[in-house]
Design a protein around this motif. Sequence first.
Motif, PDB file in Angstrom:
ATOM      1  N   MET A   1      -1.187  -2.098  26.306  1.00 58.94           N
ATOM      2  CA  MET A   1      -1.771  -3.326  26.795  1.00 58.94           C
ATOM      3  C   MET A   1      -3.034  -3.620  25.991  1.00 58.94           C
ATOM      4  N   ILE A   2      -3.206  -4.893  25.625  1.00 58.02           N
ATOM      5  CA  ILE A   2      -4.397  -5.325  24.907  1.00 58.02           C
ATOM      6  C   ILE A   2      -5.229  -6.176  25.852  1.00 58.02           C
ATOM      7  N   LYS A   3      -6.487  -5.831  25.977  1.00 57.94           N
ATOM      8  CA  LYS A   3      -7.407  -6.619  26.803  1.00 57.94           C
ATOM      9  C   LYS A   3      -8.309  -7.425  25.890  1.00 57.94           C
ATOM     10  N   LEU A   4      -8.831  -8.524  26.410  1.00 59.57           N
ATOM     11  CA  LEU A   4      -9.800  -9.267  25.628  1.00 59.57           C
ATOM     12  C   LEU A   4     -11.090  -8.474  25.568  1.00 59.57           C
ATOM     13  N   TRP A   5     -11.740  -8.543  24.477  1.00 56.19           N
ATOM     14  CA  TRP A   5     -12.901  -7.737  24.152  1.00 56.19           C
ATOM     15  C   TRP A   5     -14.100  -8.648  24.086  1.00 56.19           C
ATOM     16  N   GLY A   6     -15.001  -8.456  23.193  1.00 53.53           N
ATOM     17  CA  GLY A   6     -16.222  -9.234  23.139  1.00 53.53           C
ATOM     18  C   GLY A   6     -16.096 -10.527  22.359  1.00 53.53           C
ATOM     19  N   LEU A   7     -15.589 -11.561  22.983  1.00 55.68           N
ATOM     20  CA  LEU A   7     -15.542 -12.871  22.349  1.00 55.68           C
ATOM     21  C   LEU A   7     -16.654 -13.727  22.947  1.00 55.68           C
ATOM     22  N   TYR A   8     -17.450 -14.346  22.098  1.00 60.77           N
ATOM     23  CA  TYR A   8     -18.452 -15.283  22.580  1.00 60.77           C
ATOM     24  C   TYR A   8     -17.962 -16.675  22.210  1.00 60.77           C
ATOM     25  N   LEU A   9     -17.263 -17.306  23.152  1.00 60.41           N
ATOM     26  CA  LEU A   9     -16.570 -18.561  22.900  1.00 60.41           C
ATOM     27  C   LEU A   9     -17.476 -19.713  22.472  1.00 60.41           C
ATOM     28  N   PRO A  10     -18.696 -19.871  23.042  1.00 59.66           N
ATOM     29  CA  PRO A  10     -19.530 -21.001  22.614  1.00 59.66           C
ATOM     30  C   PRO A  10     -19.845 -21.011  21.114  1.00 59.66           C
ATOM     31  N   ASP A  11     -19.919 -19.831  20.500  1.00 64.87           N
ATOM     32  CA  ASP A  11     -20.216 -19.738  19.066  1.00 64.87           C
ATOM     33  C   ASP A  11     -19.009 -19.330  18.228  1.00 64.87           C
ATOM     34  N   ASN A  12     -17.835 -19.197  18.858  1.00 66.20           N
ATOM     35  CA  ASN A  12     -16.635 -18.734  18.142  1.00 66.20           C
ATOM     36  C   ASN A  12     -16.935 -17.437  17.380  1.00 66.20           C
ATOM     37  N   PHE A  13     -17.530 -16.489  18.096  1.00 61.00           N
ATOM     38  CA  PHE A  13     -17.994 -15.241  17.494  1.00 61.00           C
ATOM     39  C   PHE A  13     -17.291 -14.051  18.137  1.00 61.00           C
ATOM     40  N   ILE A  14     -16.803 -13.145  17.301  1.00 55.63           N
ATOM     41  CA  ILE A  14     -16.153 -11.922  17.776  1.00 55.63           C
ATOM     42  C   ILE A  14     -17.191 -10.803  17.771  1.00 55.63           C
ATOM     43  N   HIS A  15     -17.418 -10.213  18.950  1.00 51.34           N
ATOM     44  CA  HIS A  15     -18.328  -9.070  19.085  1.00 51.34           C
ATOM     45  C   HIS A  15     -17.500  -7.816  19.360  1.00 51.34           C
ATOM     46  N   CYS A  16     -17.893  -6.727  18.770  1.00 49.35           N
ATOM     47  CA  CYS A  16     -17.383  -5.400  19.150  1.00 49.35           C
ATOM     48  C   CYS A  16     -15.866  -5.274  19.124  1.00 49.35           C
ATOM     49  N   LEU A  17     -15.251  -5.603  18.018  1.00 51.59           N
ATOM     50  CA  LEU A  17     -13.824  -5.383  17.877  1.00 51.59           C
ATOM     51  C   LEU A  17     -13.636  -4.043  17.161  1.00 51.59           C
ATOM     52  N   PHE A  18     -13.171  -3.062  17.911  1.00 46.89           N
ATOM     53  CA  PHE A  18     -12.959  -1.732  17.362  1.00 46.89           C
ATOM     54  C   PHE A  18     -11.557  -1.265  17.741  1.00 46.89           C
ATOM     55  N   VAL A  19     -10.946  -0.503  16.853  1.00 48.33           N
ATOM     56  CA  VAL A  19      -9.650   0.098  17.127  1.00 48.33           C
ATOM     57  C   VAL A  19      -9.822   1.616  17.039  1.00 48.33           C
ATOM     58  N   HIS A  20      -9.391   2.300  18.069  1.00 52.38           N
ATOM     59  CA  HIS A  20      -9.475   3.760  18.077  1.00 52.38           C
ATOM     60  C   HIS A  20      -8.665   4.312  16.898  1.00 52.38           C
ATOM     61  N   PRO A  21      -9.178   5.344  16.222  1.00 50.14           N
ATOM     62  CA  PRO A  21      -8.461   5.906  15.070  1.00 50.14           C
ATOM     63  C   PRO A  21      -7.005   6.293  15.363  1.00 50.14           C
ATOM     64  N   ASP A  22      -6.697   6.690  16.582  1.00 53.46           N
ATOM     65  CA  ASP A  22      -5.308   7.049  16.922  1.00 53.46           C
ATOM     66  C   ASP A  22      -4.365   5.856  16.798  1.00 53.46           C
ATOM     67  N   TYR A  23      -4.912   4.634  16.817  1.00 55.43           N
ATOM     68  CA  TYR A  23      -4.085   3.432  16.777  1.00 55.43           C
ATOM     69  C   TYR A  23      -4.242   2.671  15.463  1.00 55.43           C
ATOM     70  N   SER A  24      -4.931   3.287  14.504  1.00 52.35           N
ATOM     71  CA  SER A  24      -5.119   2.673  13.202  1.00 52.35           C
ATOM     72  C   SER A  24      -3.777   2.495  12.503  1.00 52.35           C
ATOM     73  N   ARG A  25      -3.617   1.357  11.824  1.00 48.86           N
ATOM     74  CA  ARG A  25      -2.419   1.041  11.035  1.00 48.86           C
ATOM     75  C   ARG A  25      -1.159   0.919  11.896  1.00 48.86           C
TER      76      ARG A  25
END
Length: 83
Positions: A1-25
């Motif tokens: 399951m993917i949850k929404l993370w740190g999106l700041y919609l008023p500025d169209n800015f993505i905050h804190c998008l990280f992927v755990h190394p176990d899920y890389s690639r």
Amino acid sequence: MIKLWGLYLPDNFIHCLFVHPDYSRKGVGTALVDASIQKMNPPLRLKCVSKNDKALLFYKKKGWVQVVEEGPVSERYWLMEYQ
């Protein structure tokens, strides 16, 4: 399951998008970025740590452009933009 993370919609800015190394690639980063693009209106922006070569390459392959490098020497990051 993917949850929404740190999106700041008023500025169209993505905050804190990280992927755990176990899920890389495994498509998780692409799914998160694609979902962000669908939720916001271009241009979108984010900051990427300058030393994170893998993330910088990932974003460039997805069409993001490095705009300006900022921050103190020990904490440099690129402001990136997606049209």
